[in-house]
Design a protein around this motif. Structure first.
Motif, PDB file in Angstrom:
ATOM      1  N   HIS A  79     -19.186  11.865  28.627  1.00 26.68           N
ATOM      2  CA  HIS A  79     -20.217  10.840  28.771  1.00 26.68           C
ATOM      3  C   HIS A  79     -20.607  10.328  27.378  1.00 26.68           C
ATOM      4  O   HIS A  79     -20.943  11.107  26.503  1.00 26.68           O
ATOM      5  CB  HIS A  79     -21.436  11.427  29.471  1.00 26.68           C
ATOM      6  N   VAL A  80     -20.564   9.008  27.197  1.00 25.40           N
ATOM      7  CA  VAL A  80     -20.939   8.384  25.930  1.00 25.40           C
ATOM      8  C   VAL A  80     -22.165   7.512  26.179  1.00 25.40           C
ATOM      9  O   VAL A  80     -22.160   6.686  27.089  1.00 25.40           O
ATOM     10  CB  VAL A  80     -19.782   7.516  25.371  1.00 25.40           C
ATOM     11  N   LEU A  81     -23.205   7.708  25.398  1.00 24.88           N
ATOM     12  CA  LEU A  81     -24.417   6.904  25.479  1.00 24.88           C
ATOM     13  C   LEU A  81     -24.474   6.006  24.252  1.00 24.88           C
ATOM     14  O   LEU A  81     -24.399   6.489  23.125  1.00 24.88           O
ATOM     15  CB  LEU A  81     -25.664   7.793  25.520  1.00 24.88           C
ATOM     16  N   ILE A  82     -24.603   4.694  24.461  1.00 27.24           N
ATOM     17  CA  ILE A  82     -24.658   3.756  23.342  1.00 27.24           C
ATOM     18  C   ILE A  82     -25.929   2.933  23.430  1.00 27.24           C
ATOM     19  O   ILE A  82     -26.129   2.194  24.374  1.00 27.24           O
ATOM     20  CB  ILE A  82     -23.388   2.863  23.282  1.00 27.24           C
ATOM     21  N   PRO A  83     -26.827   3.092  22.444  1.00 26.16           N
ATOM     22  CA  PRO A  83     -28.014   2.242  22.399  1.00 26.16           C
ATOM     23  C   PRO A  83     -27.690   0.932  21.673  1.00 26.16           C
ATOM     24  O   PRO A  83     -27.008   0.941  20.650  1.00 26.16           O
ATOM     25  CB  PRO A  83     -29.026   3.075  21.610  1.00 26.16           C
ATOM     26  N   VAL A  84     -28.115  -0.183  22.223  1.00 25.17           N
ATOM     27  CA  VAL A  84     -27.901  -1.485  21.594  1.00 25.17           C
ATOM     28  C   VAL A  84     -29.227  -2.231  21.525  1.00 25.17           C
ATOM     29  O   VAL A  84     -30.139  -1.964  22.295  1.00 25.17           O
ATOM     30  CB  VAL A  84     -26.851  -2.334  22.351  1.00 25.17           C
ATOM     31  N   ASP A  85     -29.316  -3.157  20.566  1.00 25.30           N
ATOM     32  CA  ASP A  85     -30.535  -3.954  20.433  1.00 25.30           C
ATOM     33  C   ASP A  85     -30.237  -5.428  20.217  1.00 25.30           C
ATOM     34  O   ASP A  85     -31.115  -6.209  19.899  1.00 25.30           O
ATOM     35  CB  ASP A  85     -31.407  -3.420  19.302  1.00 25.30           C
ATOM     36  N   GLY A  86     -28.984  -5.817  20.370  1.00 22.07           N
ATOM     37  CA  GLY A  86     -28.615  -7.211  20.201  1.00 22.07           C
ATOM     38  C   GLY A  86     -28.222  -7.592  18.782  1.00 22.07           C
ATOM     39  O   GLY A  86     -27.805  -8.720  18.539  1.00 22.07           O
ATOM     40  N   SER A  87     -28.329  -6.671  17.844  1.00 23.66           N
ATOM     41  CA  SER A  87     -27.993  -6.977  16.457  1.00 23.66           C
ATOM     42  C   SER A  87     -26.473  -6.936  16.263  1.00 23.66           C
ATOM     43  O   SER A  87     -25.736  -6.410  17.099  1.00 23.66           O
ATOM     44  CB  SER A  87     -28.649  -5.968  15.511  1.00 23.66           C
ATOM     45  N   GLU A  88     -26.016  -7.492  15.141  1.00 22.69           N
ATOM     46  CA  GLU A  88     -24.584  -7.457  14.826  1.00 22.69           C
ATOM     47  C   GLU A  88     -24.097  -6.016  14.676  1.00 22.69           C
ATOM     48  O   GLU A  88     -22.994  -5.682  15.106  1.00 22.69           O
ATOM     49  CB  GLU A  88     -24.308  -8.236  13.552  1.00 22.69           C
ATOM     50  N   LEU A  89     -24.918  -5.184  14.069  1.00 16.26           N
ATOM     51  CA  LEU A  89     -24.536  -3.788  13.876  1.00 16.26           C
ATOM     52  C   LEU A  89     -24.350  -3.088  15.214  1.00 16.26           C
ATOM     53  O   LEU A  89     -23.371  -2.357  15.411  1.00 16.26           O
ATOM     54  CB  LEU A  89     -25.593  -3.059  13.040  1.00 16.26           C
ATOM     55  N   SER A  90     -25.261  -3.321  16.153  1.00 17.14           N
ATOM     56  CA  SER A  90     -25.123  -2.662  17.449  1.00 17.14           C
ATOM     57  C   SER A  90     -23.942  -3.223  18.243  1.00 17.14           C
ATOM     58  O   SER A  90     -23.364  -2.532  19.070  1.00 17.14           O
ATOM     59  CB  SER A  90     -26.416  -2.750  18.264  1.00 17.14           C
ATOM     60  N   GLY A 105     -21.032  -3.979  16.941  1.00 26.39           N
ATOM     61  CA  GLY A 105     -19.899  -3.188  16.466  1.00 26.39           C
ATOM     62  C   GLY A 105     -19.902  -1.791  17.052  1.00 26.39           C
ATOM     63  O   GLY A 105     -18.852  -1.262  17.436  1.00 26.39           O
ATOM     64  N   ALA A 106     -21.082  -1.197  17.141  1.00 29.13           N
ATOM     65  CA  ALA A 106     -21.198   0.142  17.725  1.00 29.13           C
ATOM     66  C   ALA A 106     -20.837   0.118  19.209  1.00 29.13           C
ATOM     67  O   ALA A 106     -20.189   1.035  19.719  1.00 29.13           O
ATOM     68  CB  ALA A 106     -22.614   0.672  17.538  1.00 29.13           C
ATOM     69  N   ARG A 107     -21.209  -0.962  19.895  1.00 27.10           N
ATOM     70  CA  ARG A 107     -20.896  -1.096  21.318  1.00 27.10           C
ATOM     71  C   ARG A 107     -19.389  -1.151  21.526  1.00 27.10           C
ATOM     72  O   ARG A 107     -18.836  -0.469  22.390  1.00 27.10           O
ATOM     73  CB  ARG A 107     -21.557  -2.345  21.897  1.00 27.10           C
ATOM     74  N   GLN A 108     -18.718  -1.947  20.695  1.00 24.48           N
ATOM     75  CA  GLN A 108     -17.266  -2.054  20.806  1.00 24.48           C
ATOM     76  C   GLN A 108     -16.588  -0.716  20.523  1.00 24.48           C
ATOM     77  O   GLN A 108     -15.640  -0.328  21.210  1.00 24.48           O
ATOM     78  CB  GLN A 108     -16.745  -3.141  19.875  1.00 24.48           C
ATOM     79  N   ALA A 109     -17.077  -0.012  19.523  1.00 23.63           N
ATOM     80  CA  ALA A 109     -16.508   1.301  19.195  1.00 23.63           C
ATOM     81  C   ALA A 109     -16.749   2.297  20.328  1.00 23.63           C
ATOM     82  O   ALA A 109     -15.867   3.092  20.653  1.00 23.63           O
ATOM     83  CB  ALA A 109     -17.113   1.822  17.890  1.00 23.63           C
ATOM     84  N   LEU A 113     -11.293   8.685  25.818  1.00 19.43           N
ATOM     85  CA  LEU A 113     -11.682   9.995  26.351  1.00 19.43           C
ATOM     86  C   LEU A 113     -11.740  10.015  27.868  1.00 19.43           C
ATOM     87  O   LEU A 113     -12.009  11.061  28.461  1.00 19.43           O
ATOM     88  CB  LEU A 113     -13.058  10.395  25.798  1.00 19.43           C
ATOM     89  N   ASP A 114     -11.524   8.844  28.491  1.00 19.38           N
ATOM     90  CA  ASP A 114     -11.700   8.710  29.937  1.00 19.38           C
ATOM     91  C   ASP A 114     -13.096   9.203  30.325  1.00 19.38           C
ATOM     92  O   ASP A 114     -13.281   9.969  31.270  1.00 19.38           O
ATOM     93  CB  ASP A 114     -10.610   9.476  30.693  1.00 19.38           C
ATOM     94  N   ALA A 115     -14.082   8.769  29.549  1.00 22.91           N
ATOM     95  CA  ALA A 115     -15.468   9.207  29.720  1.00 22.91           C
ATOM     96  C   ALA A 115     -16.310   8.101  30.345  1.00 22.91           C
ATOM     97  O   ALA A 115     -15.977   6.920  30.266  1.00 22.91           O
ATOM     98  CB  ALA A 115     -16.064   9.600  28.374  1.00 22.91           C
ATOM     99  N   ARG A 116     -17.404   8.499  30.934  1.00 22.31           N
ATOM    100  CA  ARG A 116     -18.378   7.560  31.472  1.00 22.31           C
ATOM    101  C   ARG A 116     -19.150   6.964  30.297  1.00 22.31           C
ATOM    102  O   ARG A 116     -19.427   7.645  29.313  1.00 22.31           O
ATOM    103  CB  ARG A 116     -19.333   8.304  32.397  1.00 22.31           C
ATOM    104  N   LEU A 117     -19.509   5.683  30.404  1.00 23.40           N
ATOM    105  CA  LEU A 117     -20.243   5.002  29.337  1.00 23.40           C
ATOM    106  C   LEU A 117     -21.569   4.495  29.888  1.00 23.40           C
ATOM    107  O   LEU A 117     -21.608   3.826  30.920  1.00 23.40           O
ATOM    108  CB  LEU A 117     -19.427   3.822  28.795  1.00 23.40           C
ATOM    109  N   THR A 118     -22.649   4.829  29.206  1.00 20.76           N
ATOM    110  CA  THR A 118     -23.967   4.328  29.563  1.00 20.76           C
ATOM    111  C   THR A 118     -24.479   3.515  28.389  1.00 20.76           C
ATOM    112  O   THR A 118     -24.504   3.995  27.255  1.00 20.76           O
ATOM    113  CB  THR A 118     -24.954   5.477  29.854  1.00 20.76           C
TER     114      THR A 118
END
Length: 72
Positions: free
Chosen positions: A4-15, A17-21, A29-34
């Motif tokens: 399970h991968v949890l990704i916090p985003v806020d709409g910024s350019e940095l987030s 890139g983190a979202r794509q990664a 990993l064939d993992a669930r993404l939240t």
């Protein structure tokens, strides 16, 4: 490993890139993404008018991102 991968985003350019990664990592990993959309806290508006929450972050590019993640 991880299921399970949890990704916090806020709409910024940095987030963005983190979202794509995070999407790439979850696929490998064939993992669930939240995805968690982080809003500013009320403390950030202590000396200003707090705008009403209307869900507008899910319009335009936010809605497309939501659709992309939902398609996983």
């Amino acid at each position: 490993m991880y299921n399970h991968v949890l990704i916090p985003v806020d709409g910024s350019e940095l987030s963005e890139g983190a979202r794509q990664a995070a999407i790439a990592l979850a696929k490998r990993l064939d993992a669930r993404l939240t995805v968690f959309y982080a809003l500013p806290t009320a403390d950030a508006y202590a000396y200003a008018t707090v705008p009403p929450f209307d869900g507008s972050f899910l319009t335009g590019s936010g809605a497309r991102r939501h659709d992309e993640v939902s398609a996983l």
